[in-house]
Design a protein around this motif. Structure first.
Motif, PDB file in Angstrom:
ATOM      1  N   UNK A  48      33.305  45.372 -20.006  1.00  0.00           N
ATOM      2  CA  UNK A  48      33.767  44.687 -21.012  1.00  0.00           C
ATOM      3  C   UNK A  48      34.434  43.220 -20.313  1.00  0.00           C
ATOM      4  N   UNK A  49      34.007  42.210 -20.678  1.00  0.00           N
ATOM      5  CA  UNK A  49      34.509  40.821 -20.324  1.00  0.00           C
ATOM      6  C   UNK A  49      35.198  40.027 -21.310  1.00  0.00           C
ATOM      7  N   UNK A  50      36.527  39.717 -20.978  1.00  0.00           N
ATOM      8  CA  UNK A  50      37.474  39.304 -22.382  1.00  0.00           C
ATOM      9  C   UNK A  50      37.776  37.773 -21.615  1.00  0.00           C
ATOM     10  N   UNK A  51      37.100  36.691 -21.934  1.00  0.00           N
ATOM     11  CA  UNK A  51      37.179  35.452 -21.235  1.00  0.00           C
ATOM     12  C   UNK A  51      38.563  34.813 -22.010  1.00  0.00           C
ATOM     13  N   UNK A  52      38.674  35.242 -23.298  1.00  0.00           N
ATOM     14  CA  UNK A  52      40.097  34.526 -23.941  1.00  0.00           C
ATOM     15  C   UNK A  52      40.320  35.641 -24.956  1.00  0.00           C
ATOM     16  N   UNK A  53      41.481  35.372 -25.396  1.00  0.00           N
ATOM     17  CA  UNK A  53      41.630  36.342 -26.327  1.00  0.00           C
ATOM     18  C   UNK A  53      40.998  36.510 -27.724  1.00  0.00           C
ATOM     19  N   UNK A  54      40.018  35.512 -27.904  1.00  0.00           N
ATOM     20  CA  UNK A  54      39.382  35.414 -29.241  1.00  0.00           C
ATOM     21  C   UNK A  54      37.911  36.000 -29.088  1.00  0.00           C
ATOM     22  N   UNK A  55      37.453  36.434 -27.773  1.00  0.00           N
ATOM     23  CA  UNK A  55      36.160  37.034 -27.625  1.00  0.00           C
ATOM     24  C   UNK A  55      35.963  37.890 -26.574  1.00  0.00           C
ATOM     25  N   UNK A  56      35.133  39.087 -26.735  1.00  0.00           N
ATOM     26  CA  UNK A  56      34.744  40.013 -25.924  1.00  0.00           C
ATOM     27  C   UNK A  56      33.422  40.200 -25.898  1.00  0.00           C
ATOM     28  N   UNK A  57      32.779  40.042 -24.531  1.00  0.00           N
ATOM     29  CA  UNK A  57      31.377  40.485 -24.166  1.00  0.00           C
ATOM     30  C   UNK A  57      31.229  41.796 -23.656  1.00  0.00           C
ATOM     31  N   UNK A  58      30.475  42.759 -24.143  1.00  0.00           N
ATOM     32  CA  UNK A  58      30.619  44.065 -23.370  1.00  0.00           C
ATOM     33  C   UNK A  58      29.032  44.582 -23.484  1.00  0.00           C
ATOM     34  N   UNK A  59      28.728  45.465 -22.542  1.00  0.00           N
ATOM     35  CA  UNK A  59      27.492  46.137 -22.232  1.00  0.00           C
ATOM     36  C   UNK A  59      27.758  47.714 -21.739  1.00  0.00           C
ATOM     37  N   UNK A  60      27.158  48.424 -22.171  1.00  0.00           N
ATOM     38  CA  UNK A  60      26.954  49.972 -21.948  1.00  0.00           C
ATOM     39  C   UNK A  60      25.519  50.511 -21.581  1.00  0.00           C
ATOM     40  N   UNK A  61      25.577  51.592 -20.849  1.00  0.00           N
ATOM     41  CA  UNK A  61      24.588  52.328 -20.489  1.00  0.00           C
ATOM     42  C   UNK A  61      24.939  54.116 -20.516  1.00  0.00           C
ATOM     43  N   UNK A  62      24.435  54.736 -21.390  1.00  0.00           N
ATOM     44  CA  UNK A  62      25.155  56.121 -21.747  1.00  0.00           C
ATOM     45  C   UNK A  62      23.860  57.129 -22.018  1.00  0.00           C
TER      46      UNK A  62
END
Length: 701
Positions: free
Chosen positions: A433-447
């Protein structure tokens, strides 16, 4: 008719390289109150029990905490998973009267009404009355049944006024929750007893949901001890058959229960709760015979009873460390002409969270489950083993690593289980999870996740139909049957996901998720003709694991607070799949994958506070057509296995003349009659869902 379920405990008998191509779309975070990090499913610092969540800003909603993804509290806006939270107020304003209806509020879920009582519910495809790739919990208690690896939705209920929220995780949750949490996890969370004090009375009725009554009373027993007791009764009328006649599926249900919360110190919290349920449904079930008239039907009744008691202790060592121990016992009984079951389930689970170093937060734990069952077959269903006790042992560990404070987090973990069908199974996962600022989050997963065999897949037999002699007078009819296989292995999934949450301004919130799912060892079958029986032939389909496939799709939600008194939310889901399935040895046609899902779903909800005391809510929904639904039965044309697309809408108006009284009236499925489901292996009569109205009064003291 005996509506008393209290004698239930007196029953005589005990009971699967991700590639690019993932697209980023828009969608909205859900909402819900703050959850204590140490105790999944238990709310602390929660808003007042009757708080209207529509009065919370979208920014507040983005900062609520959820626990189902990792068994610890995380801000919804920053969770590295596709998660929706359906709040109690959203459910109230939707007019939903059952949990499956409420689940339509989350993107990516597929909800189809089978008949008046039963529902087919899944996440990200493979829907069925016996949907097998979805784990469902109520207050952290699994309601999955090993009989068919699914959920008896008609027996899953709560008093909706006591509901805090429903957390819907779209995508695999096996790293934490284990087998069968393949395509998603649903956790229904009720409010603590502290938040439900006083007396609540509710009642209503309508054209389909003919009667609803509930009472709940909460009391403070001591300074840190709170108790809640409740009881409810519901009845539903018949749905409509395709020819316009009644479908003979009317039913009633009654349920009661309690919850006791005790907090003797700031470090310790204890919860004991339980429920008791009984229901009865009219049914028309198939009767398969090798003599004329071969395929007939019989009017019968389904009776089901269920009771459970759960205990949980949570101990807080420090702000960064806590321990939760939970155990429960459940006793269930189902009696119908097709099958009967008595089942006892014993479950123990422990979880510990701590920080071994500043950049690491570890959650680890384990558990044990014993499920003991006694089964009774019927004319169309039989079992090689009618009595068995299955055990599951599990251990899991997950480490959340802070790579850049408040900006970049990596989560790695795995669960290891041992079950009596396939032995050891492992389900690792990794999330970023990458949160560049308090208003946005970019995430990725493999499971990776697995779906273990059910009892009926292991040693059961289902007679689907008899094909009459063709032409008439030919020597032998053919009995078509599906056979269980003790060598049937787990279905396996590797899922790749990408998501983005963004709040570009305080009144707009967007959320998107895209996924590619790679399935191996999907259920298929090998069919052979057997002429060993006198007077008839058999087409025996032995289930196996020769199927593979890929599904991919997107889910998006957007919320707009147009004014202080008007909120809009839209959901959109796209899903499709490609499968490699073996051909049927008799017909030469590819075996159905079981995917059979609408390619597109969309909805638009509007919530308007007309005045301080008057609410007006509308909900427009579209569900695309489903091709190849149901089982591949002899004589069924492609059109007969098609569910047409439909559009429908709901309306609700509510008035609160005082803080103690709420009156509401609503209409559901107002666009007319439509079909939502076609039965598969266990045949049910075909029904159509049509318009209905419902009125309700709620009193709070």
């Amino acid at each position: 008719m005996n509506h008393n379920c209290l004698p239930f405990f007196g029953l005589r008998h005990p009971a699967r390289l991700c590639l690019g191509g993932l697209l980023v779309w828009l969608a909205c975070p859900g909402s819900g109150p703050r959850v204590n990090a140490a105790e999944p499913g238990v709310v602390t610092n929660a808003p007042a029990a009757d708080r209207d969540f529509t009065q919370m800003s979208l920014e507040e909603l983005a900062n609520v905490e959820v626990t189902t993804v990792s068994k610890k509290a995380e801000r919804l806006s920053q969770v590295p998973a596709a998660v929706s939270v359906i709040t109690a107020d959203e459910i109230r304003r939707s007019g939903a009267g059952t949990l499956p209806e409420a689940l339509r509020l989350a993107p990516g879920t597929e909800v189809a009404q089978v008949d008046s009582a039963r529902w087919a519910v899944t996440v990200r495809g493979f829907n069925d009355l016996f949907a097998q790739k979805l784990l469902v919990m109520i207050d952290g208690r699994s309601v999955y049944t090993p009989l068919f690896s699914g959920t008896f939705w008609q027996a899953q209920d709560v008093m909706l006024e006591d509901l805090d929220r429903i957390e819907v995780v779209r995508g695999p949750g096996g790293t934490i929750w284990g087998a069968n949490a393949v395509n998603g996890v649903i956790n229904v969370v009720r409010k603590p007893a502290r938040e439900t004090q006083g007396l609540l009375l509710t009642g209503g009725g309508g054209s389909q949901h003919t009667a609803a009554a509930g009472v709940r009373y909460g009391v403070q027993l001591a300074e840190h001890t709170f108790l809640r007791v409740y009881g409810k009764y519901d009845a539903w009328d018949n749905l409509q058959a395709p020819d316009g006649s009644d479908a003979n599926d009317a039913w009633w249900k009654e349920q009661g229960g309690f919850r006791l919360d005790w907090e003797p110190t700031e470090q310790n919290r204890f919860t004991v709760q339980g429920d008791l349920l009984g229901l009865e449904q009219d049914q028309t079930v198939p009767q398969v015979s090798v003599t004329p008239p071969y395929n007939t039907s019989l009017d019968s009744k389904l009776k089901q009873q269920d009771g459970n008691v759960l205990g949980r202790w949570t101990h807080t060592f420090t702000d960064d460390s806590d321990l939760a121990v939970q155990t429960y016992f459940e006793r269930s009984h189902i009696d119908m002409s097709l099958v009967g079951e008595n089942r006892n389930t014993y479950d123990f689970d422990a979880r510990h969270r701590f920080h071994p170093a500043a950049a690491h937060e570890i959650v680890w734990g384990g558990g044990y489950r014993l499920s003991a069952s006694e089964l009774r077959g019927g004319p169309n269903v039989s079992f090689d083993r009618t009595s068995r006790a299955d055990q599951v042992f599990n251990l899991f560990a997950q480490d959340e690593i802070t790579l850049a404070p408040d900006r970049l987090r990596l989560t790695v973990g795995s669960k290891v289980e041992h079950n009596d069908y396939t032995g050891f199974e492992y389900e690792p996962g990794i999330r970023l999870a990458w949160t560049p600022d308090a208003r946005q989050t970019l995430w990725a997963s493999v499971a990776r996740a697995v779906r273990t065999p059910s009892q009926i897949e292991n040693d059961g037999r289902i007679n689907l139909a008899t094909v009459p002699p063709n032409p008439p007078g030919a020597p032998l009819p053919t009995l078509v049957s599906v056979m269980g296989n003790p060598d049937f292995q787990s279905e396996k999934l590797v899922a790749c996901e990408l998501g983005y949450r963004w709040q570009p301004q305080p009144r707009v919130s967007l959320d998107a998720a895209a996924f590619v799912n790679f399935y191996d060892d999907l259920r298929s079958s090998s069919t052979e003709l057997d002429f060993s029986q006198p007077g008839y032939a058999q087409a025996l389909s032995l289930i196996d694991n020769r199927g593979d496939g890929t599904t991919y799709g997107t889910e998006l939600t957007a919320s707009w607070q147009a004014t202080d008194w008007w909120r809009l939310q839209t959901l959109f889901t796209f899903i499709t799949g490609d499968f490699e399935m073996p051909n049927n040895e008799v017909t030469g046609a590819p075996i159905h994958s079981g995917f059979a899902s609408p390619r597109y779903q969309a909805s638009l909800r509007s919530s308007i506070d007309v005045t301080k005391n008057v609410e007006f809510d509308t909900w427009l929904r579209y569900v695309d057509e489903v091709k190849g639904a149901g089982a591949e039965m002899p004589g069924l044309t492609p059109e007969a296995r098609r569910i047409p697309a439909y559009v429908t809408f709901d309306v609700r108006v509510a008035w609160r003349p005082s803080e103690h009284v709420e009156l509401s009236v609503g209409g559901q499925n107002l666009a007319g009659f439509h079909r939502e489901f076609i039965p598969t292996y266990v045949s049910t009569q075909r029904t159509e869902v049509g318009p209905g109205i419902f009125g309700k009064i709620t009193l709070r003291f």
